[in-house]
Design an enzyme around this catalytic site. Structure first.
Site, PDB file in Angstrom:
ATOM      1  N   CYS A  72       0.873  -1.227  -0.021  1.00  0.00           N
ATOM      2  CA  CYS A  72       0.009  -0.117   0.197  1.00  0.00           C
ATOM      3  C   CYS A  72       0.867   1.274   0.054  1.00  0.00           C
ATOM      4  O   CYS A  72       1.519   1.689   1.022  1.00  0.00           O
ATOM      5  CB  CYS A  72      -0.878   0.089   1.047  1.00  0.00           C
ATOM      6  SG  CYS A  72      -1.694   1.583   1.343  1.00  0.00           S
TER       7      CYS A  72
ATOM      8  N   CYS B  28      -0.367   4.301   2.285  1.00  0.00           N
ATOM      9  CA  CYS B  28      -0.547   4.159   3.730  1.00  0.00           C
ATOM     10  C   CYS B  28       0.117   2.706   4.351  1.00  0.00           C
ATOM     11  O   CYS B  28       1.146   2.421   3.868  1.00  0.00           O
ATOM     12  CB  CYS B  28      -1.705   4.579   4.326  1.00  0.00           C
ATOM     13  SG  CYS B  28      -3.208   3.911   3.544  1.00  0.00           S
ATOM     14  N   SER B  29      -0.976   2.008   4.707  1.00  0.00           N
ATOM     15  CA  SER B  29      -0.575   0.629   5.145  1.00  0.00           C
ATOM     16  C   SER B  29      -1.858  -0.263   5.004  1.00  0.00           C
ATOM     17  O   SER B  29      -1.995  -1.216   5.827  1.00  0.00           O
ATOM     18  CB  SER B  29      -0.061   0.673   6.622  1.00  0.00           C
ATOM     19  OG  SER B  29      -1.127   1.045   7.379  1.00  0.00           O
ATOM     20  N   CYS B  30      -2.618  -0.131   3.806  1.00  0.00           N
ATOM     21  CA  CYS B  30      -3.819  -1.094   3.845  1.00  0.00           C
ATOM     22  C   CYS B  30      -3.336  -2.561   3.715  1.00  0.00           C
ATOM     23  O   CYS B  30      -2.316  -2.819   3.153  1.00  0.00           O
ATOM     24  CB  CYS B  30      -4.485  -0.571   2.669  1.00  0.00           C
ATOM     25  SG  CYS B  30      -5.198   1.029   2.674  1.00  0.00           S
TER      26      CYS B  30
END
Lengths: 92, 213
Positions: free
Chosen positions: B113, B116-118
């Site tokens: 991602c 962000c950090s999906c």
């Protein structure tokens, strides 16, 4: 609506504020791989609204060599990115 | 504050959050405000944290192992991972759609991602720190073969590397290739071969289970 397999360009328009279109695909041409579904719009939802109307979300395939001129891998390598419909344009 | 006499031994140092990082202090302040304004309740936060830390990659591994032994299930998993998880009695988590992508002799998927950090937390648990780091997020899309090599994965030249950047509402789970030599291994033992990193696409399962760490 775009068709599976259709060539699309990601808009390179400037956008102030939250959005989910990564800079490295803006202005680049890809191919529609699948249409996921419609989801609330993060660009308005991020500022306290309900994010409606929902926007169609596509999975778009890009050739690595189109994204990074100095790409070191093989020619067929790809990046798949989820892009909302209102960021896509028909590519010639 | 203290107006009593001091012939006893205790500290009057205020109880503080010591070296609390700025980000944590900011989150705590936000939580206080949201609770005060009635947007969320403390119970919601606690329940959500409890749910998150109860998730582990074992659930994702069960999906993969079933897909390895049952081609019809694999077909259903690739068509609708949420429904497939429910079929096995697993919790696919709240709203975001989970899409499973299959590694084959011709294509290797790897998930990132960049924004962000999906991450498919319901099926893999909390993401590892490196997944959230800027170097992984930037290099995974521009030099995936270099990143894979640093994770110990050397792909043959004829294998296409397909990086999946989960920029919006979809969460991706990689179904790795069943290791050679595991043809007679049962489903439960197969699940033990499926590591978290192999379901992110930065590792390849081995025919023998990794040593417990």
């Amino acid at each position: 609506m775009y068709r599976i397999g259709q060539r699309v360009r990601v808009s390179a328009r400037p956008h102030e504020g939250h959005h989910r279109t990564p800079g490295y695909v803006k202005g680049k041409i890809g191919r529609v791989e699948r249409m996921h579904a419609s989801f609330t719009n993060p660009e308005t939802r991020a500022y306290g609204t309900d994010g409606l109307p929902k926007q169609p979300l596509y999975l778009v395939a890009f050739s690595q060599r189109d994204l990074w001129p100095g790409y070191r891998g093989r020619a067929g390598d790809q990046v798949y990115v989820d892009v909302f419909e209102h960021w896509l344009e028909v590519a010639e | 504050m203290s107006d009593h006499e001091h012939d006893h031994d205790h500290s009057h140092t205020p109880i503080t959050n010591g070296g609390e990082p700025a980000a944590a202090a900011r989150v705590r302040a936000l939580e206080e405000l949201l609770v005060e304004k009635g947007v969320i309740a403390r119970e919601d936060v606690r329940a959500r944290v409890d749910w998150l830390v109860s998730r582990t990659p074992a659930d994702g591994a069960r999906l993969v192992a079933r897909a390895w032994v049952d081609p019809a299930f694999k077909h259903r998993l690739l068509a609708d991972a949420r429904a497939a998880a429910l079929e096995l009695g697993l919790d696919p988590g709240p709203s975001p759609v989970v899409v499973a992508v299959e590694n084959t002799p011709a294509v290797h998927h790897m998930v990132v991602c960049t924004l962000c950090s999906c991450y498919p937390k319901a099926l893999l648990g909390p993401p590892p720190d490196w997944y959230k780091s800027t170097p992984y997020r930037s290099r995974a899309v521009s030099d995936p073969r270099g990143v894979l090599s640093e994770f110990g994965v050397e792909l043959e030249d004829e294998v296409e590397v397909r990086v999946v950047d989960s920029t919006a509402d979809i969460r991706y789970l990689v179904v790795p290739r069943r290791p050679a030599g595991s043809e007679t291994t049962g489903e439960e033992e197969l699940a033990a071969l499926v590591t978290r990193d192999s379901m992110i696409g930065v590792a390849v399962p081995a025919a023998t289970a990794p040593a417990a760490s």
